[in-house]
Design a protein around this motif. Structure first.
Motif, PDB file in Angstrom:
ATOM      1  N   ALA A  13     -36.109 -21.581  29.417  1.00 14.17           N
ATOM      2  CA  ALA A  13     -37.009 -20.752  28.604  1.00 14.17           C
ATOM      3  C   ALA A  13     -38.113 -21.619  27.991  1.00 14.17           C
ATOM      4  O   ALA A  13     -39.279 -21.222  27.956  1.00 14.17           O
ATOM      5  CB  ALA A  13     -36.223 -20.025  27.514  1.00 14.17           C
ATOM      6  N   GLN A  14     -37.748 -22.807  27.523  1.00 16.71           N
ATOM      7  CA  GLN A  14     -38.741 -23.731  26.968  1.00 16.71           C
ATOM      8  C   GLN A  14     -39.740 -24.151  28.051  1.00 16.71           C
ATOM      9  O   GLN A  14     -40.940 -24.228  27.794  1.00 16.71           O
ATOM     10  CB  GLN A  14     -38.061 -24.974  26.392  1.00 16.71           C
ATOM     11  CG  GLN A  14     -37.299 -24.718  25.115  1.00 16.71           C
ATOM     12  CD  GLN A  14     -36.537 -25.960  24.650  1.00 16.71           C
ATOM     13  OE1 GLN A  14     -36.657 -27.042  25.216  1.00 16.71           O
ATOM     14  NE2 GLN A  14     -35.737 -25.786  23.601  1.00 16.71           N
ATOM     15  N   GLN A  16     -40.599 -22.459  30.727  1.00 11.70           N
ATOM     16  CA  GLN A  16     -41.456 -21.306  31.014  1.00 11.70           C
ATOM     17  C   GLN A  16     -42.550 -21.181  29.964  1.00 11.70           C
ATOM     18  O   GLN A  16     -43.717 -20.975  30.285  1.00 11.70           O
ATOM     19  CB  GLN A  16     -40.619 -20.024  31.096  1.00 11.70           C
ATOM     20  CG  GLN A  16     -41.417 -18.784  31.384  1.00 11.70           C
ATOM     21  CD  GLN A  16     -42.036 -18.801  32.775  1.00 11.70           C
ATOM     22  OE1 GLN A  16     -41.561 -19.456  33.681  1.00 11.70           O
ATOM     23  NE2 GLN A  16     -43.134 -18.085  32.939  1.00 11.70           N
ATOM     24  N   THR A  17     -42.177 -21.338  28.715  1.00  8.71           N
ATOM     25  CA  THR A  17     -43.145 -21.260  27.621  1.00  8.71           C
ATOM     26  C   THR A  17     -44.184 -22.369  27.747  1.00  8.71           C
ATOM     27  O   THR A  17     -45.396 -22.122  27.602  1.00  8.71           O
ATOM     28  CB  THR A  17     -42.428 -21.361  26.258  1.00  8.71           C
ATOM     29  OG1 THR A  17     -41.489 -20.291  26.154  1.00  8.71           O
ATOM     30  CG2 THR A  17     -43.407 -21.282  25.101  1.00  8.71           C
ATOM     31  N   GLN A  20     -46.634 -21.687  30.579  1.00  7.10           N
ATOM     32  CA  GLN A  20     -47.617 -20.677  30.176  1.00  7.10           C
ATOM     33  C   GLN A  20     -48.681 -21.290  29.267  1.00  7.10           C
ATOM     34  O   GLN A  20     -49.870 -20.999  29.390  1.00  7.10           O
ATOM     35  CB  GLN A  20     -46.925 -19.499  29.482  1.00  7.10           C
ATOM     36  CG  GLN A  20     -46.093 -18.659  30.420  1.00  7.10           C
ATOM     37  CD  GLN A  20     -45.231 -17.645  29.690  1.00  7.10           C
ATOM     38  OE1 GLN A  20     -45.073 -17.694  28.474  1.00  7.10           O
ATOM     39  NE2 GLN A  20     -44.653 -16.712  30.445  1.00  7.10           N
ATOM     40  N   GLN A  21     -48.256 -22.170  28.361  1.00  7.83           N
ATOM     41  CA  GLN A  21     -49.201 -22.827  27.467  1.00  7.83           C
ATOM     42  C   GLN A  21     -50.134 -23.758  28.249  1.00  7.83           C
ATOM     43  O   GLN A  21     -51.334 -23.833  27.962  1.00  7.83           O
ATOM     44  CB  GLN A  21     -48.459 -23.612  26.385  1.00  7.83           C
ATOM     45  CG  GLN A  21     -47.759 -22.726  25.375  1.00  7.83           C
ATOM     46  CD  GLN A  21     -46.883 -23.512  24.405  1.00  7.83           C
ATOM     47  OE1 GLN A  21     -46.677 -24.714  24.559  1.00  7.83           O
ATOM     48  NE2 GLN A  21     -46.362 -22.820  23.398  1.00  7.83           N
TER      49      GLN A  21
END
Length: 100
Positions: A13-14, A16-17, A20-21
């Motif tokens: 999840a980290q 993926q975040t 995206q950033q």
């Protein structure tokens, strides 16, 4: 004192975040760079043709490949560029040379 390690799910999840950033930051910076390029093109009166090179279209024209090898049975030819045809694979290429 025990340090808690994040689980695989949390790490994914980290990631993926962060991806995206990174994509958002790349797009923001690309927008700034593009605006600067367009501004400079206007300022210096540079056209797309100038940017691509005046002979851009003529540079894309490739010379026709001259046959270097000929299969005497079928008459098929090959320039020596790209993948070798089946009739010359694993054979002595000198036997197929086109004689001028």
């Amino acid at each position: 004192m025990e340090i808690k390690q994040p689980s695989l799910k949390e790490l994914l999840a980290q990631r993926q975040t962060l991806q995206q950033q990174v994509a958002a930051a790349r797009q923001r910076e690309a927008d700034v760079v593009l605006a600067d390029i367009v501004r400079k093109m206007h300022e210096y009166q540079i056209s797309l043709a100038d940017l691509m090179g005046r002979d851009h279209e003529s540079q894309n024209v490739t010379a026709a490949a001259v046959p270097k090898y000929r299969d005497l049975q079928s008459g098929a030819t090959w320039s020596g560029r790209g993948r070798a045809p089946h009739w010359i694979v694993d054979k002595n290429r000198d036997d197929f040379l086109v004689r001028a």
